[in-house]
Design a protein around this motif. Structure first.
Motif, short mmCIF file in Angstrom:
data_model
loop_
_atom_site.label_atom_id
_atom_site.label_comp_id
_atom_site.label_asym_id
_atom_site.label_seq_id
_atom_site.Cartn_x
_atom_site.Cartn_y
_atom_site.Cartn_z
N SER A 45 -0.25 18.50 3.45
CA SER A 45 0.81 18.55 3.52
C SER A 45 1.51 16.49 3.95
O SER A 45 1.71 15.97 2.90
CB SER A 45 1.93 18.88 4.96
N ILE A 46 0.09 16.01 4.36
CA ILE A 46 0.40 14.59 4.84
C ILE A 46 0.30 13.44 3.24
O ILE A 46 0.73 12.99 2.90
CB ILE A 46 -0.98 14.22 5.55
N HIS A 47 -0.81 14.38 2.78
CA HIS A 47 -1.55 13.39 1.41
C HIS A 47 -0.45 14.33 0.40
O HIS A 47 -0.73 13.52 -0.26
CB HIS A 47 -2.75 14.32 0.67
N LYS A 48 -0.52 14.76 0.20
CA LYS A 48 0.86 15.05 -0.93
C LYS A 48 2.30 14.97 -1.17
O LYS A 48 2.33 14.36 -1.29
CB LYS A 48 1.09 16.80 -0.40
N LEU A 49 2.88 14.29 0.28
CA LEU A 49 3.75 13.00 0.50
C LEU A 49 3.51 12.43 0.32
O LEU A 49 4.34 10.94 0.16
CB LEU A 49 4.46 13.33 2.45
N GLY A 50 2.38 11.36 0.03
CA GLY A 50 2.21 10.24 -0.70
C GLY A 50 1.75 9.09 0.66
O GLY A 50 1.42 7.93 0.06
N TYR A 51 0.78 9.96 1.54
CA TYR A 51 0.52 8.87 2.62
C TYR A 51 -1.18 8.92 2.19
O TYR A 51 -1.85 9.59 2.04
CB TYR A 51 0.32 9.37 3.61
N TYR A 101 0.96 -0.86 -0.19
CA TYR A 101 -0.22 0.18 -0.14
C TYR A 101 0.64 1.19 -0.21
O TYR A 101 0.63 1.95 0.88
CB TYR A 101 -1.06 -0.15 1.09
N ILE A 102 1.98 1.21 -1.07
CA ILE A 102 2.40 2.62 -0.91
C ILE A 102 2.36 2.88 -2.06
O ILE A 102 2.78 2.59 -3.33
CB ILE A 102 4.30 1.38 -0.66
N HIS A 103 2.17 4.30 -1.89
CA HIS A 103 2.50 5.18 -2.84
C HIS A 103 4.12 5.75 -4.09
O HIS A 103 4.95 5.52 -2.27
CB HIS A 103 1.28 6.64 -2.80
N LEU A 104 3.47 6.13 -5.07
CA LEU A 104 5.41 6.32 -5.08
C LEU A 104 5.85 7.57 -4.79
O LEU A 104 7.12 7.39 -4.53
CB LEU A 104 4.94 6.48 -6.68
N SER A 105 5.01 8.38 -4.97
CA SER A 105 5.81 9.72 -3.81
C SER A 105 5.85 9.92 -2.46
O SER A 105 5.93 10.21 -2.52
CB SER A 105 4.52 11.31 -3.83
N ALA A 106 5.21 8.60 -1.66
CA ALA A 106 5.83 8.68 -0.31
C ALA A 106 7.31 8.33 -0.69
O ALA A 106 7.75 7.94 0.36
CB ALA A 106 4.95 7.80 0.02
N ILE A 107 7.67 7.36 -1.71
CA ILE A 107 8.99 6.75 -1.70
C ILE A 107 10.05 8.33 -1.96
O ILE A 107 10.74 8.34 -1.94
CB ILE A 107 9.31 5.66 -2.71
N GLN A 108 9.42 8.14 -2.86
CA GLN A 108 10.17 9.83 -3.65
C GLN A 108 10.16 10.51 -2.53
O GLN A 108 11.67 11.57 -2.27
CB GLN A 108 9.81 10.90 -4.15
N ASN A 109 9.09 11.05 -1.44
CA ASN A 109 10.10 11.76 -0.42
C ASN A 109 10.52 11.24 0.93
O ASN A 109 10.20 11.90 2.37
CB ASN A 109 8.15 12.27 0.08
N ALA A 110 10.79 10.41 1.07
CA ALA A 110 11.31 9.25 1.49
C ALA A 110 10.66 9.24 3.20
O ALA A 110 11.01 9.52 3.83
CB ALA A 110 13.05 10.19 2.05
N VAL A 111 9.03 8.91 2.52
CA VAL A 111 8.18 8.81 3.93
C VAL A 111 7.92 6.83 4.18
O VAL A 111 8.47 6.65 4.97
CB VAL A 111 6.80 9.18 3.24
#
Length: 351
Positions: free
Chosen positions: A328-334, A221-231
């Motif tokens: 911000s949380i949504h934008k980070l990819g969570y 359940y990992i969104h690509l942007s969450a990886i790009q943003n080091a979440v």
């Protein structure tokens, strides 16, 4: 002697577990204990005290136990595992011949000490087997008892979760003079390591397996942007790992104090985010705490809809902060991973 000390630590902690749940101190004493813990963690983060993940974990958990734990006994129980690892390193030979073989041997020993049942000879006629550390499905998120998340609980029961198991692994690695990196997936923490042969690889303590990054991305359940943003799926520094303890401290205070805990929780969140800006759990906790503050202000004014509060500068500021955080949380990819899906995901690690 070490064994006797270890069992003494278990008996003290078991009695403290009951005491912490049934007979809490008055709220002022609770506040004092948490304030002392906050200051020690903050001094580690701001450079006024050495970074010690082992100490940070103890300080965090000891505040929840109302300062009833003994740091020496905690260290002794960890030393017993470290001694076992050193014995495994000395007596087992790995089929690995590259120049980082010493490091690889250390991590192989840690994994064996935590996940295997190892035969220990007492003398020529007597022996016993160590008890492996397994996953505890009874209270995965600490909803019933926050201490279910603790390393101290894991040391006593040999049952833990994706919070306490990787924490203990990291502590042992550092005691052996090496490093293990915490890493996040949704609702989950695991260990990232590196060797010359395989490069970066993942160590999953809950299942005892080594899943690839591609599998985690496809099934976690990992969104690509969450990886790009080091979440998610990034290696955490020691400072960031202390920031995790700061948020654990906030959760413990919230569990024990309930309403009225908001200011301390926000203080912990702001401090953690100063050193780990994209720490998703800190952002989520801060947003939820701002939401509680806004709802409390609405209740005081007998308001039914948020817009009724917008003429109140204090309420409007809290609402705007909450909205900014959620954006911000949504934008980070969570993205929210349902608890049922997470449990299915854990089981799928083995299948």
């Amino acid at each position: 002697m070490k064994t006797l000390k270890y069992f003494f630590f278990i008996s003290v902690l078991q009695s403290t577990l009951c005491f912490a749940q049934v007979m809490p101190y008055p709220s002022e004493k609770v506040k004092e204990n948490y304030s002392v813990a906050f200051n020690e963690l903050n001094n580690m983060l701001n450079g006024n005290a050495p970074l010690s993940f082992k100490r940070a974990v103890f300080v965090t958990e000891n505040s929840f136990y109302q300062d009833k734990l003994d740091y020496r006994e905690y260290c002794n129980s960890i030393d017993d595992i470290v001694s076992l690892c050193r014995a495994l390193i000395k007596n087992r030979k790995l089929l690995y011949g590259l120049e980082d073989s010493v490091r690889v041997q250390k991590h192989a020993a840690i994994f064996a000490a935590l996940k295997d049942s190892i035969k220990i000879l007492i003398d020529t006629a007597n022996y016993f087997y160590t008890q492996p550390y397994t996953y505890d499905f009874d209270d995965v998120w600490g909803d019933s008892t926050w201490s279910s998340m603790f390393v101290t609980k894991l040391l006593v029961t040999h049952k833990g979760n994706c919070h306490s198991l990787p924490f203990l692994y990291k502590i042992i690695a550092q005691e052996l003079g090496d490093e293990a990196y915490l890493s996040f997936a949704p609702n989950h923490i695991y260990i990232k390591l590196r060797n010359k042969k395989d490069g970066w690889y993942n160590t999953e303590l809950t299942s005892g397996y080594f899943p690839m990054d591609a599998w985690l991305m496809a099934s976690g359940y990992i969104h690509l942007s969450a990886i790009q943003n080091a979440v998610y799926m990034d290696t955490l520094s020691n400072q960031q790992s202390i920031a995790i303890c700061m948020i654990d401290l906030a959760h413990g205070f919230q569990k024990q104090s309930g309403s009225g805990s908001e200011q301390f929780v926000l203080q912990c969140c702001d401090t953690a985010l100063k050193y780990y800006p994209n720490y998703i759990n800190a952002l989520l906790l801060k947003a939820e705490t701002e939401k509680k503050l806004f709802e409390s202000l609405m209740q005081k004014q007998n308001a039914t809809y948020p817009k009724e509060m917008f003429n109140n500068p204090e309420a409007k500021a809290v609402f705007d902060q909450m909205q900014t955080l959620y954006a911000s949380i949504h934008k980070l990819g969570y993205r929210t991973m349902p608890k049922e899906m997470y449990l299915d995901w854990l089981v799928s690690l083995k299948t």
